[in-house]
Design an enzyme around this catalytic site. Structure first.
Site, PDB file in Angstrom:
ATOM      1  CG  LEU A 117      -2.027  -1.103   1.164  1.00  0.00           C
ATOM      2  CD1 LEU A 117      -2.921  -1.021   2.391  1.00  0.00           C
ATOM      3  CD2 LEU A 117      -2.857  -1.030  -0.111  1.00  0.00           C
ATOM      4  CG  ASN A 152       7.944  -3.243   0.822  1.00  0.00           C
ATOM      5  OD1 ASN A 152       6.744  -3.247   1.092  1.00  0.00           O
ATOM      6  ND2 ASN A 152       8.413  -3.501  -0.381  1.00  0.00           N
ATOM      7  CG  HIS A 168       6.638 -13.615  -4.136  1.00  0.00           C
ATOM      8  ND1 HIS A 168       7.830 -14.198  -3.743  1.00  0.00           N
ATOM      9  CD2 HIS A 168       6.702 -12.334  -3.701  1.00  0.00           C
ATOM     10  CE1 HIS A 168       8.566 -13.320  -3.115  1.00  0.00           C
ATOM     11  NE2 HIS A 168       7.901 -12.173  -3.078  1.00  0.00           N
ATOM     12  CG  ASN A 173      12.062  -9.618  -6.329  1.00  0.00           C
ATOM     13  OD1 ASN A 173      12.118 -10.820  -6.155  1.00  0.00           O
ATOM     14  ND2 ASN A 173      12.813  -8.775  -5.639  1.00  0.00           N
ATOM     15  CG  ASP A 178       4.159  -9.264  -4.868  1.00  0.00           C
ATOM     16  OD1 ASP A 178       4.231  -8.277  -4.099  1.00  0.00           O
ATOM     17  OD2 ASP A 178       5.150  -9.761  -5.433  1.00  0.00           O
TER      18      ASP A 178
END
Length: 425
Positions: free
Chosen positions: A59, A90, A230, A276, A303
């Protein structure tokens, strides 16, 4: 509170019936319902599902509000049929303290579009050197239960062991970004035939698989809960299959883009396809789809990674990795799985809610349960136009693709956040 009567709707793929929402809960499900005070929604041909839950959302707030805010990301989630999302750590500053996770949690409550559950960082500043305030974040108002340095691997095995031991005390989860950094230095895409042809430094599948193998052994030794973010390779699937057969407490997710797009997309050098972990091969996609169907991979997680224009519309080597995902995830699931409604509900609602410990979410519509649900038109087909996204960013890999399914309505505790395919607020 408002009342809504959804008529002639299929509940998780069942026969058509009527569904009445009142006072924040599903009041009744039966044929021929009547409620004069209720707003009527014609559900003919539509399917009602438990509200979707995303275990992996970026977000960007605090710090990169130019790319996304909690409010804009929440609106994108609601438009995609989600009623709860787990916000990755992050941000800037990193969500590695009780103060930052509580800020994100409060912003989510103020937006009121989905339930925003913060994920706390495993290490201070995502630096991989010392544990963050895991206990303080767990005891905060946000009640953090999942911790991840996503975007960075917890590469130090001792630190990973200590994190698993710490969260075991309150049945927490460490969600690992599986990437051995020494094997991916300078990597730009999947290591294989396409990277060789394009002259780009490749990211070998073993960089992911080696960390997953190490971490399932650590989780087995500690007896703690591990979640793998992921998953992208066939080899990772086999490591997970063996670990689950031994009873290791491991769960795993796959993204929509890793179920649909291959590394051949990089041939255009369009940075929208830089992600990624990287897009892999058709063989990997086949293995991921099979693992999702048989439960080796537990959930679909988006993701969702919004980026500002300057971070994507540049040379491939300088572009930041990541793609939008919240508004298209259910369409990709329909494209990949077909109208397997019970399986979709399991992989996109029930199981992610259970992993995250989100009570009131991931529960099939039934009398007395919170009315967190989404209503989808499976027969609709829509062409993805980036300019129409509710996100602040436009980096969707599905631009101008025609995908199945359209979200008609999303309800959060009985109040619509989306109605007739449009955001309510």
């Amino acid at each position: 509170m408002s009342a809504y009567l959804i008529t002639n709707v299929s509940v998780v793929g069942g026969p058509p019936t009527d569904l009445l929402i009142r006072d924040g809960v599903v009041a009744e499900i039966a044929d021929g319902l009547s409620a004069p005070d209720a707003t009527v929604v014609d559900g003919t041909g539509l399917v009602a599902l438990p509200g979707l839950v995303d275990l992996h959302t970026h977000l960007r707030e605090p710090g990169r509000e130019d790319a996304e805010t909690v409010e804009s990301g929440s609106r994108a989630a609601a438009m995609g049929g989600y009623t709860a999302v787990c916000a990755m750590a992050n941000t800037s500053p990193v969500a590695d303290t009780a103060g930052v996770v509580e800020q994100v949690w409060r912003l989510g409550r103020e937006a009121g579009l989905v339930d925003v559950q913060p994920i706390g960082a495993v290490t201070v500043g995502l630096a991989g050197e010392r544990l963050a305030e895991l206990g303080a974040m767990a005891d905060s108002a946000a009640r953090v239960r999942i911790f991840s340095d996503d975007g960075h691997c917890v590469a130090d095995p001792l630190l990973m062991r200590r994190a698993l031991e710490y969260v075991k005390a309150f049945d927490g989860v460490i969600a690992q970004h599986a990437e051995e950094p020494r094997l991916t230095e300078g990597a730009q895409m999947h290591e294989g035939e396409v990277s060789t042809r394009l002259g780009l430094i490749g990211w070998p599948a073993v960089a992911e698989e080696a960390i997953i193998a190490r971490d399932v052994l650590l989780a087995e030794h500690v007896g703690s809960r591990l979640h793998v973010c992921h998953v992208s390779t066939a080899g990772s699937v086999e490591v997970l299959r063996q670990a689950k057969a031994r009873g290791v407490r491991v769960t795993a997710e796959v993204t929509p883009h890793h179920l649909l797009l291959t590394d051949e997309r990089a041939e255009t050098y369009d940075p929208v396809f830089k992600v990624n972990p990287p897009l892999r091969t058709a063989a990997d996609i086949a293995a991921l789809r099979a693992a999702l169907a048989d439960g080796v991979i537990d959930i679909i997680a988006t993701d969702h990674a919004p980026h500002a224009v300057e971070d994507k519309e540049c040379e491939w080597a300088y572009a930041r990795p990541g793609m939008l995902g919240l508004e298209t995830a259910l369409s990709i699931a329909l494209d990949v799985l077909g109208p397997e409604w019970d399986l979709i509900a399991e992989r996109m609602s029930r199981t992610p809610a259970r992993i995250a410990g989100l009570t009131g979410h991931g529960v099939d519509p039934a009398p007395g349960v919170p009315a967190n649900l989404t209503v989808v038109d499976p027969a609709a087909r829509r062409t993805i136009e980036p300019a129409e996204s509710a996100s602040r960013s436009r980096n969707t890999p599905y631009a101008r693709m025609t995908l199945p399914g359209r979200i008609v309505a999303t309800f959060l505790r009985g109040e619509p956040t989306v109605l007739d395919g449009k955001a309510v607020k």
